[in-house]
Design a protein around this motif. Structure first.
Motif, PDB file in Angstrom:
ATOM      1  N   GLU A 151       0.834  -1.207   0.000  1.00 34.25           N
ATOM      2  CA  GLU A 151       0.000   0.000   0.000  1.00 34.25           C
ATOM      3  C   GLU A 151       0.870   1.258   0.000  1.00 34.25           C
ATOM      4  OE1 GLU A 151      -3.146   2.304   2.958  1.00 34.25           O
ATOM      5  OE2 GLU A 151      -3.085   0.103   3.000  1.00 34.25           O
ATOM      6  N   ALA A 152       1.950   1.216   0.770  1.00 32.34           N
ATOM      7  CA  ALA A 152       2.871   2.356   0.795  1.00 32.34           C
ATOM      8  C   ALA A 152       3.497   2.574  -0.579  1.00 32.34           C
ATOM      9  CB  ALA A 152       3.954   2.132   1.843  1.00 32.34           C
ATOM     10  N   VAL A 153       3.841   1.496  -1.259  1.00 30.12           N
ATOM     11  CA  VAL A 153       4.412   1.604  -2.603  1.00 30.12           C
ATOM     12  C   VAL A 153       3.391   2.199  -3.572  1.00 30.12           C
ATOM     13  CG1 VAL A 153       5.317   0.300  -4.575  1.00 30.12           C
ATOM     14  CG2 VAL A 153       6.051  -0.281  -2.247  1.00 30.12           C
ATOM     15  N   ASP A 154       2.177   1.663  -3.529  1.00 32.69           N
ATOM     16  CA  ASP A 154       1.147   2.060  -4.501  1.00 32.69           C
ATOM     17  C   ASP A 154       0.608   3.466  -4.266  1.00 32.69           C
ATOM     18  OD1 ASP A 154       1.389  -0.470  -5.587  1.00 32.69           O
ATOM     19  OD2 ASP A 154      -0.350  -1.285  -4.536  1.00 32.69           O
ATOM     20  N   LYS A 155       0.430   3.838  -2.993  1.00 33.96           N
ATOM     21  CA  LYS A 155      -0.252   5.101  -2.695  1.00 33.96           C
ATOM     22  C   LYS A 155       0.683   6.230  -2.286  1.00 33.96           C
ATOM     23  CE  LYS A 155      -4.625   2.925  -1.358  1.00 33.96           C
ATOM     24  NZ  LYS A 155      -5.668   2.799  -0.299  1.00 33.96           N
ATOM     25  N   ILE A 156       1.950   5.884  -1.988  1.00 32.25           N
ATOM     26  CA  ILE A 156       2.888   6.916  -1.540  1.00 32.25           C
ATOM     27  C   ILE A 156       4.120   6.981  -2.428  1.00 32.25           C
ATOM     28  CG2 ILE A 156       4.421   7.630   0.336  1.00 32.25           C
ATOM     29  CD1 ILE A 156       2.366   6.430   2.303  1.00 32.25           C
ATOM     30  N   VAL A 157       4.856   5.872  -2.523  1.00 34.24           N
ATOM     31  CA  VAL A 157       6.153   5.876  -3.198  1.00 34.24           C
ATOM     32  C   VAL A 157       6.023   6.237  -4.673  1.00 34.24           C
ATOM     33  CG1 VAL A 157       8.054   4.402  -3.954  1.00 34.24           C
ATOM     34  CG2 VAL A 157       7.251   4.292  -1.585  1.00 34.24           C
ATOM     35  N   GLU A 158       5.216   5.461  -5.416  1.00 40.85           N
ATOM     36  CA  GLU A 158       5.112   5.706  -6.855  1.00 40.85           C
ATOM     37  C   GLU A 158       4.461   7.053  -7.168  1.00 40.85           C
ATOM     38  OE1 GLU A 158       3.319   2.184  -8.455  1.00 40.85           O
ATOM     39  OE2 GLU A 158       5.147   0.981  -8.171  1.00 40.85           O
ATOM     40  N   PRO A 159       3.385   7.445  -6.453  1.00 40.02           N
ATOM     41  CA  PRO A 159       2.831   8.785  -6.702  1.00 40.02           C
ATOM     42  C   PRO A 159       3.818   9.909  -6.359  1.00 40.02           C
ATOM     43  CG  PRO A 159       1.209   7.411  -5.612  1.00 40.02           C
ATOM     44  CD  PRO A 159       2.502   6.646  -5.580  1.00 40.02           C
ATOM     45  N   MET A 160       4.626   9.715  -5.325  1.00 41.55           N
ATOM     46  CA  MET A 160       5.591  10.757  -4.960  1.00 41.55           C
ATOM     47  C   MET A 160       6.672  10.896  -6.020  1.00 41.55           C
ATOM     48  SD  MET A 160       6.032  13.078  -2.764  1.00 41.55           S
ATOM     49  CE  MET A 160       7.247  14.213  -2.116  1.00 41.55           C
ATOM     50  N   ALA A 161       7.158   9.774  -6.534  1.00 41.68           N
ATOM     51  CA  ALA A 161       8.168   9.837  -7.594  1.00 41.68           C
ATOM     52  C   ALA A 161       7.612  10.558  -8.822  1.00 41.68           C
ATOM     53  CB  ALA A 161       8.629   8.429  -7.966  1.00 41.68           C
ATOM     54  N   GLN A 162       6.372  10.241  -9.192  1.00 41.37           N
ATOM     55  CA  GLN A 162       5.761  10.906 -10.342  1.00 41.37           C
ATOM     56  C   GLN A 162       5.490  12.376 -10.049  1.00 41.37           C
ATOM     57  OE1 GLN A 162       5.320   9.487 -13.460  1.00 41.37           O
ATOM     58  NE2 GLN A 162       5.018  11.669 -13.935  1.00 41.37           N
ATOM     59  N   ALA A 163       5.105  12.687  -8.805  1.00 40.94           N
ATOM     60  CA  ALA A 163       4.869  14.088  -8.431  1.00 40.94           C
ATOM     61  C   ALA A 163       6.147  14.902  -8.578  1.00 40.94           C
ATOM     62  CB  ALA A 163       4.340  14.160  -7.000  1.00 40.94           C
ATOM     63  N   MET A 164       7.274  14.324  -8.163  1.00 36.71           N
ATOM     64  CA  MET A 164       8.542  15.049  -8.293  1.00 36.71           C
ATOM     65  C   MET A 164       8.875  15.288  -9.765  1.00 36.71           C
ATOM     66  SD  MET A 164      11.010  13.780  -5.172  1.00 36.71           S
ATOM     67  CE  MET A 164      10.966  12.013  -5.480  1.00 36.71           C
ATOM     68  N   VAL A 165       8.624  14.299 -10.616  1.00 39.59           N
ATOM     69  CA  VAL A 165       8.843  14.485 -12.053  1.00 39.59           C
ATOM     70  C   VAL A 165       7.949  15.610 -12.570  1.00 39.59           C
ATOM     71  CG1 VAL A 165       8.582  13.417 -14.327  1.00 39.59           C
ATOM     72  CG2 VAL A 165       9.587  12.101 -12.444  1.00 39.59           C
ATOM     73  N   ASP A 166       6.685  15.591 -12.180  1.00 36.74           N
ATOM     74  CA  ASP A 166       5.736  16.609 -12.623  1.00 36.74           C
ATOM     75  C   ASP A 166       6.130  18.004 -12.141  1.00 36.74           C
ATOM     76  OD1 ASP A 166       4.323  14.573 -13.814  1.00 36.74           O
ATOM     77  OD2 ASP A 166       2.765  14.469 -12.269  1.00 36.74           O
ATOM     78  N   GLU A 167       6.856  18.041 -11.018  1.00 37.02           N
ATOM     79  CA  GLU A 167       7.338  19.323 -10.485  1.00 37.02           C
ATOM     80  C   GLU A 167       8.648  19.772 -11.131  1.00 37.02           C
ATOM     81  OE1 GLU A 167       5.997  21.455  -7.852  1.00 37.02           O
ATOM     82  OE2 GLU A 167       4.285  20.331  -8.605  1.00 37.02           O
ATOM     83  N   GLY A 168       9.134  18.969 -12.085  1.00 35.71           N
ATOM     84  CA  GLY A 168      10.372  19.321 -12.767  1.00 35.71           C
ATOM     85  C   GLY A 168      11.621  18.879 -12.037  1.00 35.71           C
ATOM     86  N   LEU A 169      11.464  17.985 -11.070  1.00 37.66           N
ATOM     87  CA  LEU A 169      12.604  17.490 -10.305  1.00 37.66           C
ATOM     88  C   LEU A 169      13.167  16.228 -10.960  1.00 37.66           C
ATOM     89  CD1 LEU A 169      11.141  17.852  -6.686  1.00 37.66           C
ATOM     90  CD2 LEU A 169      12.495  19.503  -7.976  1.00 37.66           C
ATOM     91  N   ASP A 170      14.471  16.056 -10.864  1.00 34.90           N
ATOM     92  CA  ASP A 170      15.144  14.896 -11.440  1.00 34.90           C
ATOM     93  C   ASP A 170      15.865  14.150 -10.320  1.00 34.90           C
ATOM     94  OD1 ASP A 170      16.270  13.058 -13.168  1.00 34.90           O
ATOM     95  OD2 ASP A 170      17.916  14.381 -13.768  1.00 34.90           O
ATOM     96  N   TYR A 171      15.107  13.375  -9.564  1.00 34.84           N
ATOM     97  CA  TYR A 171      15.621  12.732  -8.342  1.00 34.84           C
ATOM     98  C   TYR A 171      16.349  11.437  -8.698  1.00 34.84           C
ATOM     99  CZ  TYR A 171      15.609  11.537  -3.351  1.00 34.84           C
ATOM    100  OH  TYR A 171      15.980  11.247  -2.056  1.00 34.84           O
ATOM    101  N   PHE A 172      17.597  11.326  -8.258  1.00 38.26           N
ATOM    102  CA  PHE A 172      18.375  10.091  -8.425  1.00 38.26           C
ATOM    103  C   PHE A 172      19.092   9.802  -7.102  1.00 38.26           C
ATOM    104  CE2 PHE A 172      22.355   7.884 -10.007  1.00 38.26           C
ATOM    105  CZ  PHE A 172      21.727   6.658 -10.207  1.00 38.26           C
ATOM    106  N   GLY A 173      18.656   8.734  -6.465  1.00 42.36           N
ATOM    107  CA  GLY A 173      19.238   8.383  -5.169  1.00 42.36           C
ATOM    108  C   GLY A 173      18.263   7.526  -4.395  1.00 42.36           C
ATOM    109  N   VAL A 174      18.499   7.422  -3.105  1.00 46.48           N
ATOM    110  CA  VAL A 174      17.576   6.668  -2.264  1.00 46.48           C
ATOM    111  C   VAL A 174      16.599   7.642  -1.612  1.00 46.48           C
ATOM    112  CG1 VAL A 174      19.030   6.720  -0.183  1.00 46.48           C
ATOM    113  CG2 VAL A 174      17.396   4.862  -0.500  1.00 46.48           C
ATOM    114  N   LEU A 175      15.351   7.253  -1.553  1.00 47.90           N
ATOM    115  CA  LEU A 175      14.323   8.023  -0.861  1.00 47.90           C
ATOM    116  C   LEU A 175      13.874   7.197   0.337  1.00 47.90           C
ATOM    117  CD1 LEU A 175      12.485  10.600  -1.023  1.00 47.90           C
ATOM    118  CD2 LEU A 175      10.799   9.135  -2.161  1.00 47.90           C
ATOM    119  N   TYR A 176      14.054   7.761   1.511  1.00 51.28           N
ATOM    120  CA  TYR A 176      13.660   7.086   2.751  1.00 51.28           C
ATOM    121  C   TYR A 176      12.229   7.484   3.083  1.00 51.28           C
ATOM    122  CZ  TYR A 176      13.551   6.534   7.933  1.00 51.28           C
ATOM    123  OH  TYR A 176      13.244   6.212   9.229  1.00 51.28           O
TER     124      TYR A 176
END
Length: 415
Positions: free
Chosen positions: A241-266
């Motif tokens: 549930e954390a992966v589906d509702k938090i992790v993947e949406p957050m990664a896409q949100a950062m992309v949509d915000e113009g961010l290019d995140y490469f690393g570990v996200l805790y």
């Protein structure tokens, strides 16, 4: 290839040790490193973890192909930006992307706009408004300093007295905001996620940290007083549930915000009656989670880094059983503490991750707040916890110089 780890704590100890075990690494440099790392890495104490130019020159001079950034201070200093400009492969987000940790308000704003479940919050830049808000909403409540605070800028206030005192401690100002959050009740867990833009690979196992200084989750917040993994009393469906509702949406949100995140996200997550929610995001591996998770991981870490860089699908493999870690901290931590106290851990050296000790001849002396994570492993969580505390019992130090929690793994033991 030559590789480097930036930082000098227990997390970086674990990263350097893991990289040294890779069949693909020749020399592992730890910048600045600590004395415990000298067993498997070349330490570079003359460079600080935020000296971007010095680290960049060192990497070019020593033909370093991969750099893994451990501490948040290096990320905020823009080290990843500088190394990327020099053509060095670096695992760790750039300065702007690292704001996901370095600014609580920045992270909360993204979560709110993209509907990522977290506690409701307000940000304050003056003490009077913050005080009025607490008087209006009541306690319990969570107060968080907006910037970096090494895991100690959080006050969980269970009553009004603690909440109002927290305002006096954190002192919200125009250039130093404080975020006041709804208190969430439930079971917490830590999940490490490897991120490259919209690509994510969440660790297949969860860990559970113990943030408060004293037994029973009492006392002030710390950088972490103990840990164990995997967490099996929290159902796998909740990790998903954390992966589906938090992790993947957050990664896409950062992309949509113009961010290019490469690393570990805790992801620091909590299981509430309304589902899994975000407590916090960090832009680097957790400490002490990294010391346990990386040791359990059976994969070659350089291979893992390159698969994430290439956005390839893969699975991580972890040893069967459990691993627990008990943090020994200097007396007084997380407030003022003395340095230079002697510690003898020679009989259990292989089961310890050094974070705040300095070697003086044959002796080891304290040189920080959290000084040593003592681990144990077993087929069950009971065996792992017993092994960790058995190892702690073999360490000698003067009473009062160090302290540790005696209830690490307690939630798992209760089932």
């Amino acid at each position: 290839m030559n590789v480097a780890v930036i930082g000098g704590g227990g997390r970086e100890y674990a990263l350097a040790k893991k990289l040294a075990q890779s069949t693909r690494s020749d020399i592992v440099y730890a910048i600045p490193g600590n004395d415990g790392m000298k067993e498997f890495a070349v330490t570079v104490p003359e460079l600080s973890e935020t000296d971007c130019r010095g680290i960049g020159d060192f990497c070019l001079d020593n033909d370093i192909q991969w750099v893994v950034i451990g501490p948040e201070a290096s990320l905020e200093a823009g080290l990843a930006d500088h190394l990327e400009e020099l053509g060095v492969d670096v695992f760790g987000p750039k300065k702007h992307e690292a704001k996901i940790e370095c600014s609580k308000a920045f992270a909360k704003d993204i979560m709110k706009r993209y509907g990522i479940p977290t506690a409701s919050h307000r940000m304050f830049t003056d003490q009077d408004s913050a005080r009025d808000y607490i008087n209006e909403t009541g306690a319990p409540v969570v107060l968080k300093k907006d910037g970096l605070a090494a895991g100690k800028g959080v006050i969980v206030a269970m009553d009004m007295a603690e909440a109002l005192a927290g305002i006096e401690i954190l002192k919200p100002e125009q250039d130093a905001p404080v975020v006041i959050e709804e208190f969430l009740e439930g079971e917490e867990f830590s999940l490490m996620v490897l991120v490259n833009g919209p690509y994510t690979h969440s660790f297949e196992i969860m860990a559970q940290d113990h943030k408060r200084a004293y037994d029973g989750d009492t006392g002030p917040n710390t950088g972490g007083m103990g840990v164990y993994a995997p967490v099996h009393h929290i159902d796998e469906s909740l990790r998903q549930e954390a992966v589906d509702k938090i992790v993947e949406p957050m990664a896409q949100a950062m992309v949509d915000e113009g961010l290019d995140y490469f690393g570990v996200l805790y992801l620091g997550a909590i299981v509430t009656r309304d589902g899994v929610k975000v407590i916090e995001f960090n832009a680097r591996f957790g400490d002490p989670e990294a010391q346990v998770l990386l040791d359990l991981m059976e994969d070659d870490f350089i291979d893992v880094l390159e698969k994430v860089k290439a956005k390839e699908p893969f699975s991580l493999n972890f040893r069967d059983g459990y691993k627990a870690g008990v943090m020994l901290a200097s007396g007084g931590y997380p407030a003022a503490y003395e340095k230079g106290c002697e510690v003898d851990f020679s009989t259990v050296r292989a089961d310890c991750a050094v974070s705040g000790l300095k070697q003086s001849g044959d002796a080891w002396r304290t040189d920080g707040g959290r000084v040593l994570l003592v681990t144990g492993e077993g087929r069950t969580i009971e065996e792992a916890v017993d092994a960790a505390y058995s190892n702690v019992a073999q360490i000698t130090f003067t009473e009062g110089d160090l302290f540790y929690r005696q209830d690490i793994g307690g939630r798992a033991l209760k089932g």
